[in-house]
Design an enzyme around this catalytic site. Structure first.
Site, PDB file in Angstrom:
ATOM      1  N   LYS A 164       4.596  12.408  -2.468  1.00  0.00           N
ATOM      2  CA  LYS A 164       4.841  11.271  -1.866  1.00  0.00           C
ATOM      3  C   LYS A 164       5.732  12.512  -1.236  1.00  0.00           C
ATOM      4  O   LYS A 164       6.343  13.360  -1.034  1.00  0.00           O
ATOM      5  CB  LYS A 164       5.922  11.196  -3.285  1.00  0.00           C
ATOM      6  CG  LYS A 164       7.122  10.063  -2.512  1.00  0.00           C
ATOM      7  CD  LYS A 164       6.755   9.223  -3.557  1.00  0.00           C
ATOM      8  CE  LYS A 164       8.367   8.135  -3.571  1.00  0.00           C
ATOM      9  NZ  LYS A 164       9.132   7.330  -4.334  1.00  0.00           N
ATOM     10  N   GLY A 196       1.028  -0.999  -0.410  1.00  0.00           N
ATOM     11  CA  GLY A 196      -0.002   0.311  -0.157  1.00  0.00           C
ATOM     12  C   GLY A 196       1.060   0.912   0.499  1.00  0.00           C
ATOM     13  O   GLY A 196       2.083   1.124   0.297  1.00  0.00           O
ATOM     14  N   ASP A 227       4.648  -3.677  -7.319  1.00  0.00           N
ATOM     15  CA  ASP A 227       3.814  -2.382  -6.413  1.00  0.00           C
ATOM     16  C   ASP A 227       4.409  -1.724  -7.188  1.00  0.00           C
ATOM     17  O   ASP A 227       3.914  -0.389  -7.153  1.00  0.00           O
ATOM     18  CB  ASP A 227       3.875  -2.607  -4.486  1.00  0.00           C
ATOM     19  CG  ASP A 227       5.395  -3.047  -4.412  1.00  0.00           C
ATOM     20  OD1 ASP A 227       6.024  -4.043  -4.847  1.00  0.00           O
ATOM     21  OD2 ASP A 227       5.774  -1.726  -4.131  1.00  0.00           O
TER      22      ASP A 227
HETATM   23  P1  AMP Z   1       9.478   0.882  -3.084  1.00  0.00           P
HETATM   24  O1  AMP Z   1      10.481   0.044  -2.562  1.00  0.00           O
HETATM   25  O2  AMP Z   1       9.758   2.250  -2.379  1.00  0.00           O
HETATM   26  O3  AMP Z   1       8.316   1.466  -4.507  1.00  0.00           O
HETATM   27  O4  AMP Z   1       8.524   1.032  -1.812  1.00  0.00           O
HETATM   28  C1  AMP Z   1       7.799  -0.623  -0.890  1.00  0.00           C
HETATM   29  C2  AMP Z   1       6.802  -0.371   0.091  1.00  0.00           C
HETATM   30  O5  AMP Z   1       7.452   0.207   1.162  1.00  0.00           O
HETATM   31  C3  AMP Z   1       5.684   0.850  -0.266  1.00  0.00           C
HETATM   32  O6  AMP Z   1       4.622   0.241  -0.126  1.00  0.00           O
HETATM   33  C4  AMP Z   1       5.785   2.214   0.295  1.00  0.00           C
HETATM   34  O7  AMP Z   1       4.665   2.503   0.767  1.00  0.00           O
HETATM   35  C5  AMP Z   1       6.839   1.776   0.780  1.00  0.00           C
HETATM   36  N1  AMP Z   1       6.958   2.440   1.916  1.00  0.00           N
HETATM   37  C6  AMP Z   1       8.851   2.606   1.428  1.00  0.00           C
HETATM   38  N2  AMP Z   1       9.571   3.887   2.355  1.00  0.00           N
HETATM   39  C7  AMP Z   1       8.408   4.457   3.013  1.00  0.00           C
HETATM   40  C8  AMP Z   1       8.627   5.430   4.231  1.00  0.00           C
HETATM   41  N3  AMP Z   1       9.849   6.515   4.355  1.00  0.00           N
HETATM   42  N4  AMP Z   1       7.795   5.410   4.998  1.00  0.00           N
HETATM   43  C9  AMP Z   1       6.013   4.073   4.563  1.00  0.00           C
HETATM   44  N5  AMP Z   1       6.615   3.697   4.150  1.00  0.00           N
HETATM   45  C10 AMP Z   1       7.890   3.653   3.126  1.00  0.00           C
HETATM   46 MG    MG Z   2       7.118   1.652  -4.477  1.00  0.00          MG
END
Ligand code: AMP
Ligand code: MG
Length: 524
Positions: A125, A103, A272
């Site tokens: 973001k 999510g 995702d």
């Molecule tokens: P990503 O690899 O950046 O696509 O992120 C993978 C998952 O981790 C997604 O569900 C993001 O929303 C969550 N996520 C990444 N960084 C953060 C953060 N700093 N705070 C909360 N959720 C994060």
């Molecule tokens: Mg992502």
């Protein structure tokens, strides 16, 4: 006053089921496509950069981008009356493994708005925690936000399907990060990017419902996606979902061909991070291929297996499509037609790839001989460290009348060590240029025409990894000149722009192994 306010639509939240709980507490969210959540108020928001091109395309005037209201709305400081921000629920496969519910953990969609009959989602973001934040803080740091802002616009101008970036802000908050995951935590400047897309629906949104055997919501989401984004699909029942799957496979393939054309390595092709529109989404530890090396990945987390290396992107796309096929299966319940589409993927990809490479080489005729020229070229490019962008751009200078030695002189700037080439691969290059120039002589095309055509597909300027890092280093010291300059150059990546010639250069030696330039983590 932002005129956009009168154009707000909330299609996604009006037509799909909401989470009944409205708190940002981390939890499993069931039978819902999203959760309402308000952005956190930034401490002292300030604007760093607006993409005037994006603003204009969305019906936001230059005047408006300078207003207090623009700053407040697109940093989450104020929520527009007729909007109700939310985070999307999705799941995903990460690095080949099922990861369950993920999510929007640090993304919050503000609203959708219609301009020129086009509906666009506006998403922040780095605007705070959501029910999907898990152990994260929901925030983003300046370095990764600059990288997303600059790269999405660079990609757009290169003609690569992508989400866009409207504006980049400082939040005024401090964010704690461990850049190399080695226990050295430090505070960094917090930032917010407002990005836009037709929607931010990913393969993972479908996977979430299927993993919970929630076929009702799977169907609702799929029907919703087809109705709004694939309206050309008119069939009903299983056929409709099959056509949808095939259309997503086609768009995904086209996107990957573009990535391979310009040398973009996404770095985290988890399901995702795969858009249902076939647009590049979620700029994290991405990188630009400098040395043409199919085994290169910028992502340190992936160093061991290199799953998301440049040369593996087409195969990963197919694997991700297989996960989407599994997710859509309850609506289709037949394996064979899904398999057929999946099996066709590499066949169609190969054909598109070959065509794309012909375009890069300026070859109009396509036959076994030209395929061999392409094959031998990629083999040669791998032999020694060779800059992909400079090689292809300079190749357009080669003329039918050139001797092979002359032709070599025209591209030799692309080699990181000319001595190494002269020792080891000079003869192979001479052979390749013999084939290439012979082929040019067979083609009914003027050198000048070919050059023009090649320069439309071989960019002169890309966002080299060290360029983004230099802009980040300066921005960290409140100097945004370089950021502005890079943005300007990358508006016209195929044009010569002699005033920016210094950026048409190989990666400097100092950047070879520097964090941020050659290696990046997911710690953004
Ligand atoms: P990503 O690899 O950046 O696509 O992120 C993978 C998952 O981790 C997604 O569900 C993001 O929303 C969550 N996520 C990444 N960084 C953060 C953060 N700093 N705070 C909360 N959720 C994060
Ligand atoms: Mg992502």
């Amino acid at each position: 006053m932002l005129k956009l306010k009168e154009k707000i639509k909330n299609l996604f939240t009006n037509e799909l089921p909401a989470d009944l709980i409205e708190s940002n507490q981390t939890r499993q969210v069931i039978e819902a496509a999203f959760s309402y959540v308000n952005p956190v108020k930034p401490k002292k928001p300030s604007l760093i950069h607006v993409s005037n091109e994006v603003a204009k395309s969305l019906g936001i005037s230059l005047e408006e981008t300078k207003s207090k209201e623009f700053l407040n709305v697109f940093t989450g400081n104020t929520v527009l009356e007729n909007s109700k921000p939310y985070a999307m629920a999705y799941a995903g496969h990460q690095f080949g493994n099922w990861a369950g519910q993920l999510g929007d953990g640090r993304a919050i969609t503000l609203f959708e708005a219609i301009h020129n009959n086009k509906c666009t989602m506006f998403q922040l973001k780095g605007a705070g925690k959501t029910p999907y934040s898990r152990r994260g803080d929901g925030l983003a740091v300046l370095r990764s936000s600059i990288r997303e802002h600059l790269c999405s616009e660079a990609m757009y101008n290169l003609g690569v399907p992508t989400t866009r970036s409207l504006a980049l802000f400082l939040s005024g908050d401090e964010v704690l990060r461990d850049v190399l995951y080695n226990g050295n935590e430090a505070y960094e400047k917090g930032a917010i990017v407002c990005r836009t897309a037709p929607s931010f629906i990913r393969f993972g949104n479908f996977e979430l419902f299927t993993s919970r055997e929630d076929v009702k919501n799977l169907q609702l989401l799929t029907d919703y996606t087809i109705k709004h984004y694939y309206p050309e699909i008119q069939s009903e029942g299983k056929e409709k979902y099959l056509e949808f799957f095939e259309a997503v496979a086609d768009k995904t393939r086209e996107m990957i061909v573009h990535w391979q054309r310009v040398g973009f390595v996404h770095g985290v092709m988890n399901t995702d991070n795969m858009s249902i529109h076939g647009i590049t989404i979620d700029y994290g530890p991405y990188g630009w291929l400098e040395d043409y090396n199919p085994n290169w990945t910028p992502n340190t987390t992936d160093n061991e297996h290199k799953r998301y290396r440049f040369g593996n992107q087409p195969q990963v796309a197919q694997w991700n499509l297989l996960q989407l096929a599994n997710a859509l299966f309850p609506l289709i319940e037949e394996v064979k037609p899904l398999e057929k589409i999946l099996n066709n993927f590499p066949i169609k990809y190969e054909a598109d790839y070959i065509q794309m490479m012909h375009n890069k080489l300026g070859l109009k005729i396509s036959n076994e001989a030209t395929k061999n020229i392409i094959y031998l070229l990629t083999e040669n490019l791998e032999l020694t460290e060779t800059d992909m962008t400079i090689f292809f751009r300079n190749l357009s200078h080669v003329s039918k009348e050139d001797s092979v030695e002359n032709a070599f002189e025209k591209i030799k700037e692309a080699f990181y060590s000319i001595d190494e080439v002269k020792d080891a691969t000079y003869d192979t290059w001479m052979y390749w240029f013999t084939l290439y120039i012979d082929q040019l002589k067979l083609e009914n095309q003027l050198d000048s025409e070919r050059k023009k055509a090649m320069n439309l597909v071989n960019p002169k300027y890309v966002l080299r990894n060290y360029m983004a890092q230099l802009a980040i280093d300066d921005a960290d010291k409140n100097d945004y000149n370089l950021l502005n300059e890079l943005y300007e150059i990358l508006l016209k990546p195929y044009e010569e722009q002699p005033q920016f010639e210094k950026w048409f250069a190989k990666r400097p030696e100092w950047a070879k192994n520097k964090v941020g330039c050659s290696a990046l983590s997911c710690s953004s």
